[in-house]
Design a protein around this motif. Structure first.
Motif, short mmCIF file in Angstrom:
data_model
loop_
_atom_site.label_atom_id
_atom_site.label_comp_id
_atom_site.label_asym_id
_atom_site.label_seq_id
_atom_site.Cartn_x
_atom_site.Cartn_y
_atom_site.Cartn_z
N GLN A 27 0.84 -1.20 0.00
CA GLN A 27 0.00 0.00 0.00
C GLN A 27 0.87 1.25 0.00
O GLN A 27 1.86 1.34 0.72
CB GLN A 27 -0.87 -0.02 1.25
CG GLN A 27 -1.82 1.14 1.40
CD GLN A 27 -2.70 0.99 2.64
OE1 GLN A 27 -2.38 0.21 3.53
NE2 GLN A 27 -3.78 1.71 2.69
N ARG A 28 0.48 2.21 -0.81
CA ARG A 28 1.18 3.49 -0.88
C ARG A 28 0.84 4.36 0.32
O ARG A 28 -0.28 4.32 0.84
CB ARG A 28 0.77 4.24 -2.16
CG ARG A 28 1.59 5.50 -2.42
CD ARG A 28 0.90 6.39 -3.44
NE ARG A 28 1.71 7.52 -3.83
CZ ARG A 28 1.92 8.61 -3.09
NH1 ARG A 28 1.40 8.70 -1.86
NH2 ARG A 28 2.67 9.59 -3.54
N ARG A 29 1.81 5.15 0.73
CA ARG A 29 1.60 6.13 1.80
C ARG A 29 0.54 7.14 1.39
O ARG A 29 0.45 7.54 0.25
CB ARG A 29 2.94 6.84 2.08
CG ARG A 29 2.90 7.85 3.20
CD ARG A 29 4.28 8.46 3.49
NE ARG A 29 4.83 9.13 2.32
CZ ARG A 29 5.88 8.72 1.61
NH1 ARG A 29 6.50 7.60 1.95
NH2 ARG A 29 6.31 9.40 0.58
N GLY A 30 -0.32 7.54 2.33
CA GLY A 30 -1.31 8.57 2.07
C GLY A 30 -2.65 8.07 1.58
O GLY A 30 -3.51 8.86 1.19
N ASP A 31 -2.88 6.75 1.63
CA ASP A 31 -4.16 6.20 1.16
C ASP A 31 -5.29 6.63 2.10
O ASP A 31 -5.17 6.53 3.32
CB ASP A 31 -4.07 4.67 1.13
CG ASP A 31 -5.22 4.02 0.40
OD1 ASP A 31 -6.06 4.74 -0.17
OD2 ASP A 31 -5.28 2.78 0.40
N ASN A 32 -6.39 7.09 1.52
CA ASN A 32 -7.56 7.46 2.35
C ASN A 32 -8.65 6.38 2.32
O ASN A 32 -9.73 6.58 2.84
CB ASN A 32 -8.13 8.82 1.92
CG ASN A 32 -8.78 8.79 0.55
OD1 ASN A 32 -8.89 7.74 -0.10
ND2 ASN A 32 -9.20 9.95 0.07
N TRP A 33 -8.39 5.26 1.66
CA TRP A 33 -9.27 4.10 1.57
C TRP A 33 -10.54 4.35 0.77
O TRP A 33 -11.46 3.54 0.79
CB TRP A 33 -9.63 3.56 2.96
CG TRP A 33 -8.43 2.95 3.64
CD1 TRP A 33 -7.53 3.59 4.43
CD2 TRP A 33 -7.97 1.60 3.54
NE1 TRP A 33 -6.55 2.73 4.84
CE2 TRP A 33 -6.81 1.49 4.31
CE3 TRP A 33 -8.46 0.47 2.89
CZ2 TRP A 33 -6.10 0.30 4.45
CZ3 TRP A 33 -7.75 -0.71 3.03
CH2 TRP A 33 -6.60 -0.79 3.79
N SER A 34 -10.60 5.42 0.02
CA SER A 34 -11.79 5.69 -0.80
C SER A 34 -11.77 4.91 -2.11
O SER A 34 -12.82 4.68 -2.70
CB SER A 34 -11.89 7.19 -1.12
OG SER A 34 -10.86 7.57 -2.02
N ALA A 35 -10.58 4.51 -2.59
CA ALA A 35 -10.41 3.86 -3.90
C ALA A 35 -10.90 4.75 -5.03
O ALA A 35 -11.26 4.26 -6.09
CB ALA A 35 -11.07 2.50 -3.93
#
Length: 197
Positions: free
Chosen positions: A101-109
């Motif tokens: 997983q990349r840094r800064g993911d907000n999980w919204s896709a």
């Protein structure tokens, strides 16, 4: 910083988070928040209740830009007759997939976040069965993003490798890699080795 197999084999189970935890809520249910220590390596017991599920098992990492591959070696011990069930699609085989997983993911896709999570493709996943198993995936092999984008020639994949934050493995089914699995009886997962080369 790349993590060697010997370093990971000796690390505590607490280094491996069971989740994901998003805005204070843990989406794995019926399991602890981290893996437990055991003589053979970090371990957890699969939930044996259909209301429970294990989804993501991850640890922090640094950039994977110079890495070549990921390898997981694990063992599943289960009582006779125990089956593994994909919570979202019980009629499909329950599977394990490699993941980062990349840094800064907000999980919204959504928008740029549609390419922040990357999973091993179907021929590099395994159905959950008792015994000892190994999966190796090269970073130049095909990977799939959370919303279906493919890695080959994709600048978003290279960006995710460069800015990687977490690495590990997920449980689900072929159409929902990290969407959760439970067991129908007593079953234990032990991480024997996890290597970034």
């Amino acid at each position: 910083m790349l993590l060697s197999a010997s370093a990971l084999a000796s690390e505590r189970g607490a280094d491996w988070q069971i989740g994901p935890e998003i805005r204070g809520k843990n989406y794995s249910v019926g399991v602890p928040r981290v893996m437990a220590d055991s003589d053979d390596g970090p371990a957890f017991v699969f939930p044996a209740d259909p209301r429970g599920q294990v989804k993501y098992v991850t640890r922090e990492t640094g950039s994977l830009a110079n890495a070549r591959s990921l390898t997981i070696r694990y063992r599943i011990d289960a009582s006779e007759g125990t089956r593994f069930v994909a919570n979202e699609r019980p009629s499909s085989p329950a599977m394990i997939s490699l993941y980062f997983q990349r840094r800064g993911d907000n999980w919204s896709a959504k928008n740029r976040h549609a390419s922040y999570r990357w999973y091993s493709v179907s021929d590099k996943t395994l159905p959950l069965t008792p015994g000892e198993h190994t999966i190796t995936l090269n970073f130049r092999d095909e990977w799939g993003a959370v919303m279906g984008a493919q890695s080959r020639g994709n600048p978003a994949f290279e960006d995710a490798l460069e800015n990687a934050e977490r690495v590990g493995f997920v449980f689900g089914w072929s159409g929902g890699r990290g969407h959760g699995v439970h067991a129908t009886g007593p079953a234990r997962f032990t991480l024997l080795d996890f290597e970034i080369r």
